[in-house]
Every structure is written in C-alpha cells, then in structure tokens.
Write a protein that holds these residues in place. Structure first.
Motif, PDB file in Angstrom:
ATOM      1  N   VAL A  24       0.898  -1.057  -0.012  1.00 57.87           N
ATOM      2  CA  VAL A  24       0.015  -0.035   0.079  1.00 57.87           C
ATOM      3  C   VAL A  24       0.986   1.239  -0.246  1.00 57.87           C
ATOM      4  N   ASP A  25       1.095   1.809  -1.252  1.00 53.27           N
ATOM      5  CA  ASP A  25       1.837   3.149  -1.258  1.00 53.27           C
ATOM      6  C   ASP A  25       1.260   4.356  -0.315  1.00 53.27           C
ATOM      7  N   ILE A  26      -0.207   4.290  -0.487  1.00 48.25           N
ATOM      8  CA  ILE A  26      -0.670   5.572   0.244  1.00 48.25           C
ATOM      9  C   ILE A  26      -1.531   4.887   1.535  1.00 48.25           C
ATOM     10  N   ASP A  27      -0.915   5.033   2.745  1.00 48.66           N
ATOM     11  CA  ASP A  27      -1.553   4.711   3.802  1.00 48.66           C
ATOM     12  C   ASP A  27      -1.806   5.659   4.850  1.00 48.66           C
ATOM     13  N   GLU A  28      -2.837   5.521   5.636  1.00 48.02           N
ATOM     14  CA  GLU A  28      -3.181   6.477   6.856  1.00 48.02           C
ATOM     15  C   GLU A  28      -1.802   6.446   7.857  1.00 48.02           C
ATOM     16  N   PRO A  29      -1.371   7.691   8.101  1.00 49.52           N
ATOM     17  CA  PRO A  29      -0.541   8.154   9.042  1.00 49.52           C
ATOM     18  C   PRO A  29      -0.612   6.947  10.518  1.00 49.52           C
ATOM     19  N   GLU A  30       0.366   6.801  11.198  1.00 48.00           N
ATOM     20  CA  GLU A  30       0.415   5.971  12.245  1.00 48.00           C
ATOM     21  C   GLU A  30      -0.226   6.946  13.331  1.00 48.00           C
ATOM     22  N   HIS A  31       0.007   8.245  13.447  1.00 47.83           N
ATOM     23  CA  HIS A  31      -0.621   9.302  14.234  1.00 47.83           C
ATOM     24  C   HIS A  31      -1.155  10.457  13.177  1.00 47.83           C
ATOM     25  N   PRO A  32      -2.463  10.027  12.798  1.00 45.59           N
ATOM     26  CA  PRO A  32      -2.852  10.975  12.119  1.00 45.59           C
ATOM     27  C   PRO A  32      -3.439  12.212  12.636  1.00 45.59           C
ATOM     28  N   VAL A  33      -3.363  13.278  11.865  1.00 46.97           N
ATOM     29  CA  VAL A  33      -3.760  14.710  12.142  1.00 46.97           C
ATOM     30  C   VAL A  33      -4.959  14.978  11.909  1.00 46.97           C
ATOM     31  N   ARG A  34      -5.945  15.559  12.629  1.00 45.63           N
ATOM     32  CA  ARG A  34      -7.411  15.655  12.383  1.00 45.63           C
ATOM     33  C   ARG A  34      -8.020  17.057  12.330  1.00 45.63           C
ATOM     34  N   LEU A  35      -8.350  17.701  11.433  1.00 47.04           N
ATOM     35  CA  LEU A  35      -8.708  19.103  11.215  1.00 47.04           C
ATOM     36  C   LEU A  35     -10.054  19.355  11.491  1.00 47.04           C
ATOM     37  N   ASP A  36     -10.674  19.658  12.543  1.00 49.15           N
ATOM     38  CA  ASP A  36     -11.812  19.944  12.775  1.00 49.15           C
ATOM     39  C   ASP A  36     -12.529  21.248  12.090  1.00 49.15           C
ATOM     40  N   LYS A  37     -11.691  22.314  11.858  1.00 46.53           N
ATOM     41  CA  LYS A  37     -12.377  23.315  10.902  1.00 46.53           C
ATOM     42  C   LYS A  37     -11.176  23.802  10.048  1.00 46.53           C
ATOM     43  N   VAL A  38     -11.549  23.610   8.878  1.00 42.65           N
ATOM     44  CA  VAL A  38     -10.544  23.919   8.148  1.00 42.65           C
ATOM     45  C   VAL A  38     -10.889  25.234   7.247  1.00 42.65           C
ATOM     46  N   ARG A  39      -9.847  26.097   7.077  1.00 38.77           N
ATOM     47  CA  ARG A  39      -9.918  27.452   6.402  1.00 38.77           C
ATOM     48  C   ARG A  39      -9.909  26.999   4.988  1.00 38.77           C
ATOM     49  N   GLY A  40      -8.858  26.194   4.370  1.00 38.34           N
ATOM     50  CA  GLY A  40      -8.532  25.769   3.077  1.00 38.34           C
ATOM     51  C   GLY A  40      -7.178  26.548   2.489  1.00 38.34           C
ATOM     52  N   ASP A  41      -6.351  27.012   3.217  1.00 41.26           N
ATOM     53  CA  ASP A  41      -4.928  27.514   2.747  1.00 41.26           C
ATOM     54  C   ASP A  41      -4.403  26.223   2.144  1.00 41.26           C
ATOM     55  N   VAL A  42      -4.113  26.252   0.892  1.00 43.25           N
ATOM     56  CA  VAL A  42      -3.273  25.183   0.226  1.00 43.25           C
ATOM     57  C   VAL A  42      -1.912  25.604  -0.189  1.00 43.25           C
ATOM     58  N   ALA A  43      -0.868  24.887  -0.424  1.00 45.70           N
ATOM     59  CA  ALA A  43       0.288  25.129  -0.601  1.00 45.70           C
ATOM     60  C   ALA A  43       1.129  23.904  -1.148  1.00 45.70           C
ATOM     61  N   LEU A  44       2.087  24.148  -2.117  1.00 48.07           N
ATOM     62  CA  LEU A  44       2.797  23.173  -2.529  1.00 48.07           C
ATOM     63  C   LEU A  44       4.415  23.585  -2.655  1.00 48.07           C
ATOM     64  N   SER A  45       5.132  23.229  -1.882  1.00 48.43           N
ATOM     65  CA  SER A  45       6.404  23.694  -1.505  1.00 48.43           C
ATOM     66  C   SER A  45       7.479  22.526  -2.282  1.00 48.43           C
ATOM     67  N   GLY A  46       8.335  22.989  -3.436  1.00 48.07           N
ATOM     68  CA  GLY A  46       9.265  22.247  -3.708  1.00 48.07           C
ATOM     69  C   GLY A  46       8.567  20.903  -4.390  1.00 48.07           C
ATOM     70  N   VAL A  47       7.351  20.859  -4.694  1.00 48.80           N
ATOM     71  CA  VAL A  47       6.747  19.488  -4.877  1.00 48.80           C
ATOM     72  C   VAL A  47       7.731  18.902  -6.263  1.00 48.80           C
ATOM     73  N   GLY A  48       7.903  17.680  -6.212  1.00 47.97           N
ATOM     74  CA  GLY A  48       8.203  16.817  -7.443  1.00 47.97           C
ATOM     75  C   GLY A  48       7.582  15.474  -7.247  1.00 47.97           C
ATOM     76  N   PHE A  49       7.178  15.062  -8.470  1.00 46.57           N
ATOM     77  CA  PHE A  49       6.651  13.617  -8.707  1.00 46.57           C
ATOM     78  C   PHE A  49       6.765  12.900  -9.954  1.00 46.57           C
ATOM     79  N   ARG A  50       7.305  11.721  -9.831  1.00 50.00           N
ATOM     80  CA  ARG A  50       7.118  10.849 -10.829  1.00 50.00           C
ATOM     81  C   ARG A  50       6.632   9.711 -10.530  1.00 50.00           C
ATOM     82  N   TYR A  51       6.040   8.929 -11.798  1.00 55.64           N
ATOM     83  CA  TYR A  51       5.256   7.829 -11.564  1.00 55.64           C
ATOM     84  C   TYR A  51       5.747   6.535 -11.316  1.00 55.64           C
ATOM     85  N   ASP A  52       6.849   6.475 -11.842  1.00 55.72           N
ATOM     86  CA  ASP A  52       7.918   5.371 -11.763  1.00 55.72           C
ATOM     87  C   ASP A  52       8.857   5.731 -10.777  1.00 55.72           C
TER      88      ASP A  52
END
Length: 606
Positions: A340-368
């Motif tokens: 399972v490549d994408i799994d829930e973290p061992e100690h997950p963070v829960r956001l009760d009230k979300v503002r919606g600030d989204v940020a991508l910082s130094g993001v890189g991605f490759r399929y393989d």
C-alpha cells in the motif's frame, strides 16, 4: 512525461517457494472460528465412534443371536443398528451446518480483505490492471475455493477420525486381516499426491484463462465497448476472439477434471476388489486348518474394511483438492500482499475546522520511482483560503497530476503539499475526504438512481438538499422533467444522460459534499458554451469562500481566477493574473494569440 496509463501492465510477483508457510497462512484464516471447529471435531469424533459400532453389532447377530435363536438379543442388536444410523445422520447434519457456516465466513473475510486492500491501492495500480482481472480474483478465485474452505477441515477431521477408529476396530477383530487390508495404502497415497500436483498446475492456468475471459467481457460488453465494436464493425471479430478464449477454457476444464482420473479409478477398482481378497484369504486359512475365524468376524471385518475405504478415498480426494486450491489461494494472497503506497499515518492529524489554505512547496513527482523522468519538478504554489488558482498548459505538462496531489490520490516524491499548514500525508483519510472535493474530467456515475448517485457524497442528505445542489449545478430542471424525477436510473456509467448532464450531476454531487477546497479537473469540458456559462456562474457563486483549483482547457473558465499557473515540462513557467500574463507576452499570451488565430475567438484550448 510518463502517465500511469503508459506504465507496463501489473504482473503478480513470482510464487513463494515456501509452501509450508502458505499452508500455515491458510490455517490462520480459520483461527477466529476455532471454537466452532472444536464443536465440529467433537461431532465428527462422536459420529466416527458410533459408526464403527455397527460391524460389532453385526458380528454378534451372525455369531450369537441368529444361530442360538435369541430373538430378544437380535431385536436389541437391530435397534442398536438403527440408533447408529440415526445418530450418524444427526451428527452429520450438525457438522455440515457448522462447517459450512465457518467456511462461508472465511470466504467473506477473504472477499472483504481483498476488496479493502484494493480500496487502498494507488490509482497507478488500476491504470495498469484490467478491471476484469480484479473482478476475477474476487469472484472466480475466491468462489473456486468454496468447496475447500467450507468442507475441507471437516472432511479431514471426519475422515482421519474414521480411519483411525476403523483401523483400531479392525485390529480388534483380526490383526492378520488388517495387515492384508493396509498393504496398498502407501501406494494410494503416492498416486493421489501426484494427481494433486498435476491438478494444481492446471488450476493455475484455468484461473488465468477465466480472468482473461472476465476482462474481455468487461471491456467489450460495456456501453463504451459495444459502441466502439459496432461503429468499427468489429462485433463479429470480437465474438470470434471470445469464442477462441472460451475454447481454451474448455480444454483446461476438461484437463482439470480428467487429470489423474484413470489413476484414481484404478485405486477404486483395487479397493472394491479387497473384500474378495479378504474372503479368499479367510477361506484359505480355514480350509488349511489355520486360525479359527468365525463367519461373523469375516463379515464384520469386510464391513469395517468397506467403511475404511470411504474415508481413505475421502482423505486422498481432499488432499488433491487442497493442492489444487493452493493455486487459488496463491492468487488471492498476491492481492492481499500488495504494498500500500498511500496509507493513513500512524498518528493522523485531524482538522476540525478547515480554512482551506493550500500550498505546494518544492513539489516533485514521478510515476515510476525507479525509472523515468519527473512528471512534476520544483512546484511552488500558494493558494490562500477562499482564492482561486487556474492551472493551464499543453497536454502532458502535468496539470491533472498536480491536481491529484492535493487530495492525496498520489503522494509527492519530493517536497510537500499542505492544507492549513498540515502536510496532507499527516492527515487522516476522513479529514482529507471532507476537506477536498474533486470533479474530474471523466465523470463516473453508478448504475443507480439520480438520488442515490448524489447521496454517495452525503448519505444522509435530505431531498431538499439534493434539489438545492442540483439547482446550483443547473441540472434540477432537467431531473424534474424526467418521469421518475430523482428516482430515475442513470444507466451503466450514466449513459442515459448526455455528457453535459453527467458533468452537472458530478458537480452537484461535489456541491452536496460542501468541501472547503474544490479541485475542478476540466469540470466543464463536456459542456456546450451556453450550459458551460450557466454552470460557471453557479460555480463562481459557490466558490466564494472556498479554495478552488481549476485545471482548465478553456480560457473562459479561468479568466477571472486570482492566479493562473502555466505548466510546461512539469514546471511552473509563468504565474500571475490573466491581465498580468497577457501583458508579460510569454507562453500564456502565445496561447491566447494562437487560439485567436485558429478559432477567431477569445476562448483558448490549452
């Protein structure tokens, strides 16, 4: 840039050579039901002990009650035989009920386990695996194990107990005749093991062929498959291809059923001839003045011997069945062992009230991860709560991939994506699902009613909430005009609705979920200009106070965005408002000019 659909088809890992470990794993499946299996064991033991009593009752009747004319004793012996038959039947029904229930629960656990594991697999797995293959694993492979998991444990315990009890009883009657009866058993065991290995090999090939047929049916008999086949004039050739694959399955089924039949038939003939051998040996012993063996003893022994052959054949057949089923278990375990490549973290963070600030910082991605170039590299974008970001760029620039990183449909291979400062990889799945809503360019609707499709986003939604969401997506009037209204079946993949209607239903479904962050992946790509304008107005109203990331191919949908990011080669080539980018005269302005020349309009396809 590689895309998940361009990656090689998924193939299972090589089989585990450690077969004992696989058998132990199968046995662990029954561990939660060991209490019920213990009851089955007691019933089996009781049934076996009761059944071996009949030959002794028979011997007493032949040697004592009938020759001496003791009718009272004969009546009691006959009643005893009847009681044995009744008790054996009752015990058999009870053990069948319990063992079948346990077996079905194990199959349920396997089906659920495989389904749950597949739910957690990354999108790349499904783009590389045929749907029919997945369906075949769940339906055909697990279904093919039914006989094994529902009856094997009981059969082994029952037959083994019967064999032991019968052999002990035979020894009690006459040890010499017992040795004669057991001489050929080692040969029978060796033959059955060889047959089992042969059937296991064929079973693996048969299941692969069944998966191939299932995949072909899923692809060619879907609405899209039928349309493609007919418009391309390939219906006859598709039928011929299916007939060829089906013919191969016929051959494998015949081979599977006939494997070892002659050898097993020979065993049956030899076992059927054993009573004649016993009568012959006993007759020679008595005629030659050997040990005195009564007629009742011989008849009772032959009766026990016949009782021994049945569970012995059962054990041999069960061994063959288990070896055959190992191929099916191996195919199921392949899916249960998928990483399972994408799994829930061992100690997950829960956001009760979300503002919606989204940020991508130094993001890189490759399929393989092991090969190939980066699909995205060095992406730095900030989308404040309530603002809008439009992402444009040529085909293959990474627009859709970028949008999938926010709801964590893929995990970044470099950098981080955050919502309200929290890395999406640290959020619990429920928070992430409530926070980010996605309307993709490929609308998917279930073969259910309009209302059920909308309530998939919010199961407890009222009829009024459904209508409100549909009105916002400019689709309520059309739904209301249908004879069954919101109870109208949308058909397979929504084919009873036009492309624009399906897209508006998908938008309504996302509106109903009311997420603070919206991902619109070319959400209006299937709409005509008039409908697009209406839906865009509704989306503009609903986007107020929400963070909206739009992957767009028409300039009309992004002109008023707070920011426009132009992707090229997986990098942000330009960033700014519509007016700023036009004034800069860069890639964005070139796209506008090019489209103006080809279309004679201000709308741009990018």
């Amino acid at each position: 840039m590689p895309h998940p659909r361009d990656l090689p088809e998924w193939t299972p890992p090589p089989p585990d050579p450690e077969k004992p470990a696989q058998v132990r794993r199968i046995l662990r499946l029954f561990r939660p039901y060991r209490g019920r299996l213990a009851i089955v064991g007691l019933l089996v033991a009781a049934s076996s002990l009761v059944s071996v009593a009949s030959p002794f009752l028979l011997r007493e009747a032949l040697d004592t009650a009938i020759p001496q004319g003791r009718t009272g004793l004969l009546t009691l012996l006959a009643l005893g035989m009847l009681a044995v038959a009744v008790l054996s039947g009752v015990f058999g029904v009870l053990q069948t009920l319990i063992s079948t229930t346990v077996g079905q629960r194990v199959m349920h656990d396997l089906r659920t386990g495989v389904y749950a594991r597949l739910q957690r697999m990354p999108l790349a797995f499904f783009t590389r695996t045929r749907t029919g293959e997945v369906q075949s694993r769940i339906a055909n492979d697990i279904g093919g194990m039914q006989a094994t998991v529902t009856s094997t444990a009981t059969s082994i315990v029952s037959n083994a107990t019967s064999v032991v009890a019968t052999v002990v009883a035979m020894l009690a009657l006459d040890w010499r005749l017992t040795l004669v009866s057991l001489l050929l058993l080692p040969l029978f065991v060796g033959v059955s093991r060889k047959v089992g290995r042969e059937r296991k090999r064929i079973a693996s090939q048969r299941q692969k062929q069944m998966a191939q047929l299932a995949a072909q049916v899923t692809e060619s008999l879907s609405v899209s498959g039928i349309l493609l086949g007919r418009t391309m004039g390939r219906s006859d050739s598709l039928t011929a291809d299916f007939a060829t694959e089906s013919e191969r399955l016929v051959g494998l089924e015949v081979r599977s059923n006939m494997a070892g039949r002659w050898r097993m038939a020979t065993i049956g003939v030899v076992m059927a001839a054993m009573p004649a051998v016993i009568y012959w040996a006993a007759g020679l012993a008595m005629a030659g003045g050997g040990p005195d063996i009564s007629l009742g003893t011989v008849v009772a022994f032959v009766s026990l011997q016949q009782g021994l052959f049945r569970p012995t054949i059962g054990l041999l057949s069960t061994g063959v069945q288990v070896q055959t089923s190992l191929a099916l278990f191996q195919r199921i375990f392949e899916y249960l062992d998928l990483p399972v490549d994408i799994d829930e973290p061992e100690h997950p963070v829960r956001l009760d009230k979300v503002r919606g600030d989204v940020a991508l910082s130094g993001v890189g991605f490759r399929y393989d991860a092991d090969a190939g170039a980066d699909t995205l590299s060095g992406i730095d974008l900030t989308v404040p709560a309530g603002s809008s970001l439009a992402v444009v760029g040529p085909t293959g620039s990474g627009k859709t991939t970028l949008s999938y990183l926010v709801p964590r449909l893929y995990d970044v291979t470099a950098g981080r994506v955050t919502i309200d400062g929290a890395d999406v990889r640290d959020l619990d799945f429920d928070t992430l699902a409530r926070t980010v809503g996605v309307v993709s360019q490929e609308t998917y609707l279930f073969h259910a009613s309009v209302a059920d499709n909308l309530r998939f986003a919010k199961p407890g939604a009222t009829d009024a909430e459904l209508e409100e969401a549909a009105r916002a997506a400019q689709i309520h009037d059309h739904i209301a005009s249908l004879p069954d209204g919101y109870d109208t079946l949308v058909g397979e993949r929504g084919y009873r609705f036009s492309g624009g209607e399906k897209q508006r239903l998908a938008i309504a479904r996302t509106i109903l979920r009311d997420p603070p962050v919206l991902i619109l992946d070319e959400a209006t790509s299937a709409l005509d200009t008039r409908t697009e304008h209406a839906v865009q107005q509704a989306m503009d109203t609903l986007s107020a106070g929400r963070t909206t990331i739009t992957i767009a191919h028409r300039l009309s949908t992004i002109r008023d965005a707070d920011q426009i990011a132009v992707l090229d080669g997986g990098r942000v080539a330009e960033l700014g408002t519509h007016d700023e980018l036009l004034a800069a005269g860069g890639r964005y302005a070139a796209l506008v000019r090019r489209d103006a020349r080809t279309r004679g309009t201000a709308d741009v396809t990018v």
